[in-house]
Design a protein around this motif. Structure first.
Motif, PDB file in Angstrom:
ATOM      1  N   SER A  55       0.871  -1.179   0.000  1.00 31.23           N
ATOM      2  CA  SER A  55       0.000   0.000   0.000  1.00 31.23           C
ATOM      3  C   SER A  55       0.910   1.231   0.000  1.00 31.23           C
ATOM      4  CB  SER A  55      -0.928   0.017   1.203  1.00 31.23           C
ATOM      5  OG  SER A  55      -1.799   1.122   1.093  1.00 31.23           O
ATOM      6  N   TYR A  56       0.394   2.348   0.409  1.00 32.57           N
ATOM      7  CA  TYR A  56       1.174   3.574   0.361  1.00 32.57           C
ATOM      8  C   TYR A  56       1.878   3.678  -0.988  1.00 32.57           C
ATOM      9  CZ  TYR A  56       4.693   7.102   1.604  1.00 32.57           C
ATOM     10  OH  TYR A  56       5.495   8.195   1.618  1.00 32.57           O
ATOM     11  N   HIS A  57       1.123   3.547  -2.043  1.00 34.51           N
ATOM     12  CA  HIS A  57       1.550   3.951  -3.372  1.00 34.51           C
ATOM     13  C   HIS A  57       2.620   3.086  -4.011  1.00 34.51           C
ATOM     14  CE1 HIS A  57       0.167   8.184  -2.078  1.00 34.51           C
ATOM     15  NE2 HIS A  57      -0.735   7.269  -1.951  1.00 34.51           N
ATOM     16  N   GLN A  58       2.922   1.957  -3.418  1.00 37.01           N
ATOM     17  CA  GLN A  58       3.928   1.143  -4.100  1.00 37.01           C
ATOM     18  C   GLN A  58       3.338  -0.207  -4.453  1.00 37.01           C
ATOM     19  OE1 GLN A  58       7.802   1.463  -2.347  1.00 37.01           O
ATOM     20  NE2 GLN A  58       7.949   3.387  -3.403  1.00 37.01           N
ATOM     21  N   ASN A  59       2.063  -0.195  -4.768  1.00 37.58           N
ATOM     22  CA  ASN A  59       1.404  -1.442  -5.123  1.00 37.58           C
ATOM     23  C   ASN A  59       1.549  -1.791  -6.584  1.00 37.58           C
ATOM     24  OD1 ASN A  59       0.577  -1.603  -2.561  1.00 37.58           O
ATOM     25  ND2 ASN A  59      -1.593  -1.805  -2.987  1.00 37.58           N
ATOM     26  N   THR A  60       2.099  -0.885  -7.345  1.00 43.44           N
ATOM     27  CA  THR A  60       2.111  -1.155  -8.779  1.00 43.44           C
ATOM     28  C   THR A  60       3.286  -2.013  -9.235  1.00 43.44           C
ATOM     29  OG1 THR A  60       2.980   1.064  -9.051  1.00 43.44           O
ATOM     30  CG2 THR A  60       0.652   0.762  -9.448  1.00 43.44           C
ATOM     31  N   PRO A  61       4.532  -1.688  -8.915  1.00 45.01           N
ATOM     32  CA  PRO A  61       5.583  -2.580  -9.398  1.00 45.01           C
ATOM     33  C   PRO A  61       5.621  -3.814  -8.510  1.00 45.01           C
ATOM     34  CG  PRO A  61       6.576  -0.778  -8.180  1.00 45.01           C
ATOM     35  CD  PRO A  61       5.087  -0.575  -8.132  1.00 45.01           C
ATOM     36  N   ALA A  62       5.195  -4.917  -9.034  1.00 45.44           N
ATOM     37  CA  ALA A  62       5.047  -6.109  -8.198  1.00 45.44           C
ATOM     38  C   ALA A  62       5.980  -7.211  -8.682  1.00 45.44           C
ATOM     39  CB  ALA A  62       3.603  -6.564  -8.201  1.00 45.44           C
ATOM     40  N   SER A  63       7.185  -6.826  -9.022  1.00 45.21           N
ATOM     41  CA  SER A  63       8.240  -7.783  -9.364  1.00 45.21           C
ATOM     42  C   SER A  63       8.100  -8.430 -10.731  1.00 45.21           C
ATOM     43  CB  SER A  63       8.366  -8.913  -8.346  1.00 45.21           C
ATOM     44  OG  SER A  63       7.856  -8.577  -7.124  1.00 45.21           O
TER      45      SER A  63
END
Lengths: 546, 572
Positions: free
Chosen positions: B205-213
């Motif tokens: 969460s807190y805006h880093q949910n997009t790059p997911a490896s």
């Protein structure tokens, strides 16, 4: 976390669906109120839903959905006058969505899908007279409903005005042939070189005797209107539709020198560009109307400009100048008014104001008409048109329906397609013994002006199809290049899907970035600033025993 | 219609990821190439994480000496600095800074017209420059980058998940993936591919949910070597909500307090207090909670009013967030609010040359996908890395394309690779998000997240193996949206595996990596990078010594030495 969308405030613009990094939203496009583009489309194509399907990468579903309203996006994607675009709400933001170009992509995609045969559900045969857009459309829908359909066509190949009256650079033969092939695969039979009517190859009563329980008349309006002025018999004088028709044959007219086209409509534009592509040095177009009142669609006028056609607006033909029986030029008078006080077409000229144009050819494109004598004994024909009922397209004779230019007067391809579809629905209802009208007359309301999206929408440039320069080797090769896939998606994304409603669909994927609330032009979205709770590191620590 | 066909594209250069590095790369490559296509699994043009950031930027200004800055970094990274790439990043940073300025993006200046900056991590020369109003720096930079891409005619596609790059055994020929909303296959023929995917993390969460490896997965399966996976970012965050700006707040007097009101970091580092890298602060938090001094709160009471004014977000998501919180009676600057450490993403990245070229011919990496940092971070550093490595990799990839003819794209091979994923579409089963959550939970354990131990890391790896064998094959994706999550879940398992394996291997402590069972630095054995790669379907792990002899700055002081942690080796 995303919490709510106010449905009353949501205009359906799709900004949230287009900008959410976590793809939390979906639009519901199936609403009672239709978008302005849908209301403007003569065929009522569900443009809003199609564009949203494309936005979601569901291009093939959009193409299939298109077929529910119009079986030939591959054709209309090339030749439709797209009134949808002139009503597009996006025009108030930057420019209208290029709906027609997207439609072409859908149509082209359908070309690659092998057509399966329709399941026959009915024994009753239906005859369709004429294989222009109305006839083909009617045949398509009837075949889909499971009726055995035979299409009768007077000319050697099916397609009617699509095949013979529209230049190939706008609508290539292979496109029309592909659609005919699809219809054949569906099970439709074509009977060409067969003129239907009294004193023709086969009459309507013959058809009934042969077991056709319903007949759909779509003979079109392919006869050129003529004018009788001095010199019209000279060599080098051509008549609009006859000229265009000849150009689709193996023996194209030989054109050289300067050409003057008389008329300001779309046929005139087609004739002018065609003349240019056949080798004319200069092409002039002269019409009675002023430049801003020219009847040709603006996009067609633009095509003519691009081809170097020179316009002479506000002039009517006085006489054709000849030398040794051949055209050498034309003399025109300035037109001072087009209509009389009662509004009837009655052009007046100032004979002292003349225009002389030297020319080797003069092409008259001053209108077209239907040849309906062969049907006049069967159905009511008034003022050159077959009389039909507004909703059902039924003629005065039970079991006979009519659509297309012969019923409406010269109109558009898409209107003819819509008429053909409605005839099919009427025929189906009639043959099944159902009420033909039903609720068909009801019109769905359009999204009111104040609820249309537009304010606060970011500008995105419109994608245009590339206009290809005429190839001297193949002057009638298609003149535009379809949008590529990326441009098609981008163009669909410009659609504001007016009147849809957004729905929070993947609630748990929200990362509380506030993008949706910040970007929503109508302030419909509320995001709570608290984020989701995950396993916490510090909570897992045991306090050390002292 | 029964068959759904794929979408096919052809381009000179495919850039995967439309964040800052991707846009920099695409924009620069387009200066040389006819056609550049950028794809993103998120929306078209959304700008990536940079667009959500403060947009602060570390820059080597012309009057600075490169060796001074490198000296800072060698110190800060405890010797584990790749001085070649760091030198290039710093050297090129001013040009990219000036690009922003020339596009109309003016960094804050004082009344005398001098650039304002905030020093980072109490280092002498590392400082970031910022934009006002606070909260708009990232948004504005994203807008400008998009504008420049558009101006140059870069083609952009959104909602496209790339799952694999395709090679002919030697060279990249394109990529394959699917549309994230329809599941329709996407085939992209390209003469070169550039990964600008970030690396990814555990979707905290807190805006880093997009790059997911996914980038890790793509590079791993393409055969790239991966480095620095023993380092991961553990960020301090408010417990309930998101807040951007601690790297600016701490140098301006903000502090972490324990339940006794003590500025506890002074205890562990009298010199730095809480001004150090957040990883040191998080270790302090663990020590405090162990000592019964939790919970931990953030305190702005010592900040000057004018600094509060500077750092209070005025616009963008940060401004809206602040406004909403205040409406709820939560004033970030006036109240002591509970904070916590949270594992966010890996510092591991793709091994690449200076120009971004990887071990796979025609495959380039840029931005955080190549992550040159050993687990400590400075505010404004990501904007600097993405701009410089994006720009230079874009240029190098373009030159590669110019020098190489197109090679055939094997669509059947691409389809076969993709089918390995598409087979899950429409299948019911274990929710992919459960798998991601499981991996996130693994990483949240204190003896993995922060004070790593061999026992904790081994336990984590056991769980990775269990999830990979028992649950991953039973995952289902009821729609395309879930299929995208499923690919994320598969990639997160790989990421967790690479991370825990590397962390278990590094039996020492250094920079962002703290092993409670090996709390000392061990230069004799570990002044080296750990790299992993896939060879014939198997993992190969090796180390690469830091070539200190070739570097201008020799390590002589260590940032970690400013901290003293209670020795916990024999506790519990």
């Amino acid at each position: 976390m995303i919490q709510s969308i106010d449905p009353a405030a949501c205009t359906g613009c799709g900004t949230c669906t287009k900008t959410c990094p976590l793809d939390v939203f979906r639009l519901v496009t199936q609403q009672e109120e239709i978008s302005p583009c849908m209301a403007a489309c003569p065929a009522g194509v569900d443009i809003r839903r199609n564009n949203y399907l494309i936005q979601q990468g569901r291009l093939d579903e959009a193409a299939q959905n298109f077929l529910n309203f119009n079986p030939f996006p591959v054709i209309t994607g090339r030749v439709c006058f797209h009134p949808c675009e002139s009503k597009c709400s996006r025009a108030k933001v930057d420019e209208a969505v290029n709906i027609n170009a997207v439609e072409q992509v859908l149509g082209d995609r359908l070309m690659d899908i092998p057509q399966e045969a329709a399941v026959q559900r009915h024994i009753t045969r239906v005859a369709v007279i004429g294989s222009g857009p109305a006839g083909l459309s009617c045949a398509w829908y009837l075949a889909q409903m499971g009726y055995p359909v035979t299409v009768f066509e007077a000319k050697p190949f099916p397609g009617g005005m699509l095949r013979y009256d529209i230049p190939a650079y706008r609508l290539p033969d292979e496109v029309i042939a592909s659609q005919v092939e699809r219809l054949e695969r569906l099970g439709v039979k074509f009977c060409c070189n067969t003129l239907v009517g009294d004193n023709a190859d086969v009459s309507i009563s013959d058809l009934k005797k042969r077991g056709f329980k319903a007949v759909m008349l779509a003979p079109g309006a392919s006869a050129a209107r003529k004018v009788d002025i001095e010199g019209v018999e000279a060599e080098g004088v051509h008549w609009g539709l006859d000229f265009l028709c000849a150009c689709r044959s193996d023996e194209k007219p030989e054109i050289s020198g300067d050409v003057v086209v008389i008329g300001g409509g779309d046929v005139a534009v087609d004739a002018a560009i065609t003349a240019k592509r056949l080798g004319a040095s200069r092409v002039h177009m002269a019409c009675l109307e002023s430049r801003d009142a020219m009847p040709a669609y603006p996009h067609n006028q633009k095509d003519a400009e691009n081809e170097g056609v020179e316009f002479h607006c506000g002039f009517g033909p006085a006489r054709i100048l000849t030398e040794d029986g051949r055209v050498s030029g034309i003399e025109l008078f300035a037109c001072t008014s087009l209509k009389d006080e009662s509004g009837r077409f009655n052009p007046q000229f100032d004979e002292s104001s003349k225009l002389h144009l030297a020319a080797s050819h003069v092409i008259f494109a001053i209108g077209q008409k239907s040849e309906l004598d062969g049907f006049a004994g069967d159905v009511t024909v008034e003022r050159g048109r077959i009389t039909t009922e507004e909703v059902t397209f039924a003629t005065s004779a039970w079991g006979i329906f009519a659509a297309g230019d012969a019923a409406t007067g010269p109109s558009s391809v898409v209107s003819a397609i819509a008429g053909g579809r409605e005839c099919a629905i009427s025929i189906d209802r009639m043959l099944k013994g159902a009420d033909m009208t039903g609720e068909r007359a009801r019109k769905r309301p359009c999204v009111p002006e104040e609820k249309l999206p537009g304010e606060g929408i970011r500008h995105e440039p419109r994608h245009e199809r590339e206009l290809l320069p005429a190839d001297p080797e193949h002057p009638f090769a298609e003149h535009t290049k379809p949008l590529d896939m990326e441009a098609c998606f981008a163009e669909a994304l410009r659609c504001m899907t007016c009147g849809s409603k957004s729905r929070i669909t993947y609630t748990d994927d929200c990362m509380t970035c506030f993008n949706c609330e910040l970007n929503c032009p109508s302030g419909a979205i509320f995001v709570h600033p608290f984020k989701e709770r995950f396993a916490r590191t510090l909570d897992q620590i045991e306090v050390a025993k002292s | 219609m029964k068959e759904t066909r794929g979408y096919e594209y052809s381009t000179d250069l495919l850039v995967i990821g439309c964040g800052f590095s991707g846009m920099w790369a695409a924009m620069r490559a387009k200066d040389f190439l006819d056609d550049v296509l950028v794809v993103d699994k998120g929306p078209r043009d959304w700008g990536g994480l940079g667009g959500l950031s403060g947009g602060d930027m570390i820059v080597k200004q012309p009057d600075m000496n490169l060796d001074d800055l490198l000296d800072d970094l060698v110190y800060y990274y405890d010797g584990l600095a790749d001085q070649r790439i760091l030198g290039q990043i710093l050297t090129q940073s001013y040009e990219r800074f000036m690009d922003f300025e020339n596009w109309g993006h003016k960094f804050v200046r004082n009344d005398k017209g001098e650039l304002c900056f905030i020093p980072q991590r109490a280092l002498d020369h590392m400082r970031y420059y910022y934009y006002h109003p606070y909260g708009m720096g990232g948004i504005e930079k994203a807008r400008l980058l998009k504008q420049e891409c558009e101006k140059r005619g870069v083609r952009r596609l959104g909602r496209t998940v790339i799952t694999d790059v395709i090679t002919d055994g030697e060279r990249v020929t394109g990529a394959v993936g699917f549309h994230s909303q329809s599941g329709v296959p996407v085939f992209i023929k390209a003469r070169a591919v550039l990964l600008a995917t970030n690396t990814g993390g555990w979707k905290p969460s807190y805006h880093q949910n997009t790059p997911a490896s996914e980038g890790v997965s793509i590079a791993w399966n393409a055969g790239c070597a991966m480095r620095n996976f023993e380092f991961w970012k553990v960020w301090n965050v408010p417990v309930d909500f998101a807040w951007e700006g601690q790297t600016g707040l701490l140098p301006k007097g903000a502090r972490f307090l324990n339940n006794k009101g003590e500025d506890f970091m002074r205890k562990y580092s009298p010199k730095f207090g809480a001004k150090a890298d957040p990883h040191y602060n998080t270790r302090g938090m663990v020590c405090e909670v162990r000592a019964g001094n939790g919970p931990i709160v953030f305190d702005c009471s010592q900040m000057k009013p004018e600094d509060v004014e500077t750092m209070r977000p005025r616009a963008g998501w940060m401004g809206l967030n602040d406004k909403k919180l205040r409406a709820m009676g939560i004033d970030f600057f006036a109240q002591k609010l509970q904070w916590m450490p949270q594992v966010r993403h890996t510092y591991g990245g793709i091994v690449a040359d200076l120009d971004g070229s990887t071990a796979v011919k025609g495959l380039y990496a840029a931005g955080l996908a190549r992550n040159p940092d050993p687990g400590v971070y400075m505010g404004g550093w990501a904007t600097c890395i993405t701009a410089t490595t994006g720009y230079s990799a874009g240029e190098a990839a373009a030159h590669f394309v110019q020098g190489h003819d197109a090679v055939p794209f094997d669509k059947a091979l691409a389809a076969e690779k993709l089918n390995g994923l598409l087979k899950y579409l429409g299948r019911d089963g274990i929710a992919p998000k459960d798998v991601i959550d499981d991996m996130r939970t693994v990483m949240s354990a204190p003896d993995i997240a922060l004070m790593k131990t061999g026992r904790g890391l081994t336990r984590g790896l056991d769980r990775v193996a269990e999830v990979r064998e028992e649950f991953a094959p039973r995952m289902g994706a009821r729609d395309a949206h879930e299929l995208a999550k499923l690919f994320e879940a598969q990639s997160t398992i790989l990421l967790t595996d690479l991370s825990l394996t590397a962390a278990l291997t590094r039996k020492e402590s250094r920079a962002g990596h703290f092993r409670e069972d090996f709390p000392e630095r061990d230069n004799a054995h570990w002044l080296k990078w750990i790299e992993q790669k896939q060879v014939d379907g198997r993992r190969e792990l090796h180390t690469v010594p830091v070539p200190i002899d070739e570097y201008p700055v020799k390590p002589y002081r260590y940032y970690m030495d400013n901290f003293n942690w209670p020795d916990h080796r024999h506790a519990g």
